[in-house]
Design a protein around this motif. Structure first.
Motif, PDB file in Angstrom:
ATOM      1  N   ASN A  93       0.805  -1.220   0.000  1.00 43.06           N
ATOM      2  CA  ASN A  93       0.000   0.000   0.000  1.00 43.06           C
ATOM      3  C   ASN A  93       0.841   1.274   0.000  1.00 43.06           C
ATOM      4  O   ASN A  93       0.288   2.377   0.071  1.00 43.06           O
ATOM      5  CB  ASN A  93      -0.917   0.025   1.235  1.00 43.06           C
ATOM      6  CG  ASN A  93      -1.997  -1.038   1.162  1.00 43.06           C
ATOM      7  OD1 ASN A  93      -2.383  -1.458   0.083  1.00 43.06           O
ATOM      8  ND2 ASN A  93      -2.472  -1.482   2.303  1.00 43.06           N
ATOM      9  N   SER A 104       2.654   4.561  -0.626  1.00 45.31           N
ATOM     10  CA  SER A 104       2.520   5.665  -1.579  1.00 45.31           C
ATOM     11  C   SER A 104       3.422   6.809  -1.146  1.00 45.31           C
ATOM     12  O   SER A 104       3.962   6.808  -0.038  1.00 45.31           O
ATOM     13  CB  SER A 104       1.062   6.151  -1.642  1.00 45.31           C
ATOM     14  OG  SER A 104       0.201   5.135  -2.078  1.00 45.31           O
ATOM     15  N   LYS A 105       3.589   7.776  -2.034  1.00 45.00           N
ATOM     16  CA  LYS A 105       4.428   8.942  -1.764  1.00 45.00           C
ATOM     17  C   LYS A 105       3.558  10.185  -1.584  1.00 45.00           C
ATOM     18  O   LYS A 105       2.767  10.529  -2.466  1.00 45.00           O
ATOM     19  CB  LYS A 105       5.401   9.175  -2.925  1.00 45.00           C
ATOM     20  CG  LYS A 105       6.319   7.999  -3.253  1.00 45.00           C
ATOM     21  CD  LYS A 105       7.426   7.845  -2.241  1.00 45.00           C
ATOM     22  CE  LYS A 105       8.419   6.781  -2.686  1.00 45.00           C
ATOM     23  NZ  LYS A 105       9.520   6.598  -1.725  1.00 45.00           N
ATOM     24  N   GLN A 106       3.704  10.834  -0.441  1.00 48.41           N
ATOM     25  CA  GLN A 106       3.049  12.118  -0.223  1.00 48.41           C
ATOM     26  C   GLN A 106       4.048  13.210  -0.578  1.00 48.41           C
ATOM     27  O   GLN A 106       5.073  13.356   0.086  1.00 48.41           O
ATOM     28  CB  GLN A 106       2.592  12.249   1.225  1.00 48.41           C
ATOM     29  CG  GLN A 106       1.839  13.546   1.516  1.00 48.41           C
ATOM     30  CD  GLN A 106       1.525  13.707   2.983  1.00 48.41           C
ATOM     31  OE1 GLN A 106       2.418  13.974   3.772  1.00 48.41           O
ATOM     32  NE2 GLN A 106       0.261  13.518   3.345  1.00 48.41           N
ATOM     33  N   ARG A 148      -2.987  12.111 -11.628  1.00 46.77           N
ATOM     34  CA  ARG A 148      -3.382  12.221 -10.232  1.00 46.77           C
ATOM     35  C   ARG A 148      -3.919  13.621  -9.950  1.00 46.77           C
ATOM     36  O   ARG A 148      -3.607  14.578 -10.666  1.00 46.77           O
ATOM     37  CB  ARG A 148      -2.198  11.930  -9.304  1.00 46.77           C
ATOM     38  CG  ARG A 148      -1.869  10.468  -9.161  1.00 46.77           C
ATOM     39  CD  ARG A 148      -3.006   9.706  -8.530  1.00 46.77           C
ATOM     40  NE  ARG A 148      -2.702   8.298  -8.378  1.00 46.77           N
ATOM     41  CZ  ARG A 148      -3.617   7.368  -8.110  1.00 46.77           C
ATOM     42  NH1 ARG A 148      -4.878   7.701  -7.972  1.00 46.77           N
ATOM     43  NH2 ARG A 148      -3.275   6.099  -7.986  1.00 46.77           N
ATOM     44  N   ILE A 164      -0.567  12.863  -3.861  1.00 44.15           N
ATOM     45  CA  ILE A 164      -0.229  11.513  -3.431  1.00 44.15           C
ATOM     46  C   ILE A 164       0.017  10.679  -4.673  1.00 44.15           C
ATOM     47  O   ILE A 164      -0.854  10.589  -5.555  1.00 44.15           O
ATOM     48  CB  ILE A 164      -1.354  10.878  -2.592  1.00 44.15           C
ATOM     49  CG1 ILE A 164      -1.749  11.785  -1.428  1.00 44.15           C
ATOM     50  CG2 ILE A 164      -0.923   9.506  -2.090  1.00 44.15           C
ATOM     51  CD1 ILE A 164      -0.677  11.968  -0.386  1.00 44.15           C
ATOM     52  N   LEU A 165       1.172  10.033  -4.739  1.00 47.74           N
ATOM     53  CA  LEU A 165       1.569   9.298  -5.942  1.00 47.74           C
ATOM     54  C   LEU A 165       2.087   7.910  -5.603  1.00 47.74           C
ATOM     55  O   LEU A 165       2.537   7.663  -4.481  1.00 47.74           O
ATOM     56  CB  LEU A 165       2.675  10.058  -6.691  1.00 47.74           C
ATOM     57  CG  LEU A 165       2.435  11.538  -7.015  1.00 47.74           C
ATOM     58  CD1 LEU A 165       3.698  12.134  -7.592  1.00 47.74           C
ATOM     59  CD2 LEU A 165       1.273  11.694  -7.987  1.00 47.74           C
ATOM     60  N   SER A 166       2.028   7.025  -6.585  1.00 48.36           N
ATOM     61  CA  SER A 166       2.737   5.753  -6.464  1.00 48.36           C
ATOM     62  C   SER A 166       4.216   6.010  -6.692  1.00 48.36           C
ATOM     63  O   SER A 166       4.613   7.102  -7.134  1.00 48.36           O
ATOM     64  CB  SER A 166       2.214   4.751  -7.492  1.00 48.36           C
ATOM     65  OG  SER A 166       2.572   5.170  -8.806  1.00 48.36           O
ATOM     66  N   ARG A 167       5.044   5.013  -6.429  1.00 47.47           N
ATOM     67  CA  ARG A 167       6.479   5.188  -6.621  1.00 47.47           C
ATOM     68  C   ARG A 167       6.812   5.501  -8.075  1.00 47.47           C
ATOM     69  O   ARG A 167       7.604   6.392  -8.376  1.00 47.47           O
ATOM     70  CB  ARG A 167       7.231   3.926  -6.172  1.00 47.47           C
ATOM     71  CG  ARG A 167       8.732   4.009  -6.358  1.00 47.47           C
ATOM     72  CD  ARG A 167       9.450   2.794  -5.817  1.00 47.47           C
ATOM     73  NE  ARG A 167      10.872   2.847  -6.075  1.00 47.47           N
ATOM     74  CZ  ARG A 167      11.750   3.540  -5.362  1.00 47.47           C
ATOM     75  NH1 ARG A 167      11.332   4.239  -4.330  1.00 47.47           N
ATOM     76  NH2 ARG A 167      13.031   3.543  -5.659  1.00 47.47           N
ATOM     77  N   GLN A 175       4.871   6.848 -10.344  1.00 45.96           N
ATOM     78  CA  GLN A 175       4.395   8.189 -10.684  1.00 45.96           C
ATOM     79  C   GLN A 175       5.315   9.261 -10.122  1.00 45.96           C
ATOM     80  O   GLN A 175       5.552  10.286 -10.774  1.00 45.96           O
ATOM     81  CB  GLN A 175       2.966   8.377 -10.151  1.00 45.96           C
ATOM     82  CG  GLN A 175       1.927   7.554 -10.890  1.00 45.96           C
ATOM     83  CD  GLN A 175       0.577   7.580 -10.199  1.00 45.96           C
ATOM     84  OE1 GLN A 175       0.488   7.782  -8.986  1.00 45.96           O
ATOM     85  NE2 GLN A 175      -0.495   7.388 -10.964  1.00 45.96           N
ATOM     86  N   GLU A 232       6.652   8.909   2.958  1.00 44.18           N
ATOM     87  CA  GLU A 232       5.995   7.656   2.616  1.00 44.18           C
ATOM     88  C   GLU A 232       4.746   7.493   3.472  1.00 44.18           C
ATOM     89  O   GLU A 232       4.765   7.736   4.683  1.00 44.18           O
ATOM     90  CB  GLU A 232       6.936   6.470   2.836  1.00 44.18           C
ATOM     91  CG  GLU A 232       8.094   6.437   1.844  1.00 44.18           C
ATOM     92  CD  GLU A 232       8.928   5.175   1.965  1.00 44.18           C
ATOM     93  OE1 GLU A 232       8.797   4.479   2.998  1.00 44.18           O
ATOM     94  OE2 GLU A 232       9.684   4.884   1.039  1.00 44.18           O
ATOM     95  N   PHE A 256      -7.887   5.996  -5.011  1.00 45.82           N
ATOM     96  CA  PHE A 256      -7.127   4.973  -4.309  1.00 45.82           C
ATOM     97  C   PHE A 256      -8.123   3.950  -3.756  1.00 45.82           C
ATOM     98  O   PHE A 256      -9.211   3.775  -4.284  1.00 45.82           O
ATOM     99  CB  PHE A 256      -6.289   5.597  -3.190  1.00 45.82           C
ATOM    100  CG  PHE A 256      -5.147   6.443  -3.710  1.00 45.82           C
ATOM    101  CD1 PHE A 256      -3.888   5.886  -3.922  1.00 45.82           C
ATOM    102  CD2 PHE A 256      -5.334   7.795  -3.985  1.00 45.82           C
ATOM    103  CE1 PHE A 256      -2.842   6.659  -4.392  1.00 45.82           C
ATOM    104  CE2 PHE A 256      -4.288   8.578  -4.465  1.00 45.82           C
ATOM    105  CZ  PHE A 256      -3.038   8.002  -4.664  1.00 45.82           C
TER     106      PHE A 256
END
Length: 282
Positions: free
Chosen positions: A194, A196-198, A219, A241-244, A246, A267, A276
């Motif tokens: 789960n 994600s990157k803030q 996003r 907020i992105l996936s790695r 992205q 993270e 999401f």
């Protein structure tokens, strides 16, 4: 339809991983690592009841509880996972059993636990389990706000006590070790899946960066306005907020187009809503 198919493919991968851990490591060394399968193993030894009958009866009761307390979506997926796992284990046992990779109980406990935890975590991310005490853990997690892995450890404790009484202290203790490892690793794996990157971007190119995040990265983002404490200049802060993957894409864009921006990255292990995981699945 594609989303549903993807979910069931991921669940199937989880089933295969769990079956590998159980068949290759636990079953071949008589280690009851908790769950309905462990209970079935104990009752077969004590009462001579066929493990399959025990698992069917227990899972029927627990699936009814799942439909009542968790919801139909969870129940349907878990029925698929439970019966898929049972079918796969049965097929493997008829064709290849016994599969003995090692008799070293330490290695068996470690590698079996890793595989079972990984497969269980994969299914959990799709709102499904293989039934059994996982359903009890899911209910405890939902209503008492206990981490899923810790809830699973709690629900498996009684099975381990029975295993110690039935198979002896040594195998029982290795079963206890496996349950602890599985419960701990499940939470770690779920957090990892789960992750994600803030991202907070302090920039003077608000439209350029915001449009790229929305149109190219795919996003959403939120824009804040403030004033620099040192420079006293008005500035813009973009939160997203992105996936790695992205984030890597955005970072490359920022290097080429806004290298003077100031960026902070944190993270986060769970993101709910707005593209999401649905907050209704928690």
């Amino acid at each position: 339809m594609k989303k549903l198919l993807k979910e069931y493919i991921i669940i199937t991968i989880g089933i295969i991983i769990v079956a590998t851990g159980l068949e290759v490591f636990f079953f071949s060394n008589n280690i009851a690592s908790g769950g309905v399968s462990g209970l079935a193993l104990v009752l077969n030894e004590v009462l001579g009841v066929e493990p399959g009958i025990v698992m069917i009866v227990c899972n029927i009761i627990l699936f009814v509880a799942a439909f009542i307390f968790i919801g139909g979506n969870f129940g349907i997926k878990s029925i698929y996972a439970a019966f898929g796992l049972s079918f796969l284990l049965s097929a493997v046992e008829k064709i290849y059993s016994p599969i003995v990779v090692t008799n070293n109980l330490v290695l068996v406990s470690i590698f079996g636990s890793v595989l079972v935890a990984m497969g269980t975590a994969i299914m959990y991310t799709q709102n499904a389990t293989t039934g059994g005490t996982s359903i009890i853990a899911k209910i405890l997690s939902k209503y008492f706000h206990i981490d899923f892995g810790k809830a699973l450890l709690l629900s498996d404790s009684i099975v381990i006590l029975l295993a110690i009484y039935t198979f002896g202290i040594e195998l029982g203790l290795f079963g206890l070790l496996s349950v602890y490892l599985i419960g701990t690793l499940i939470d770690k794996f779920i957090d990892g899946f789960n992750l994600s990157k803030q991202v907070m971007i302090f920039t003077e190119n608000e439209e350029l960066v915001a449009n790229y995040i929305i149109n190219d990265v795919g996003r959403g983002c939120t824009v804040f306005y403030g004033k620099g404490g040192y420079t006293k200049k008005q500035n813009c802060v973009i939160l997203t907020i992105l996936s790695r993957a992205q984030f890597i894409k955005l970072r490359q864009f920022m290097i080429k187009n806004d290298s003077n921006a100031f960026i902070t990255v944190n993270e986060t292990t769970e993101v709910l809503g707005q593209g999401f995981k649905s907050i209704l699945d928690t």
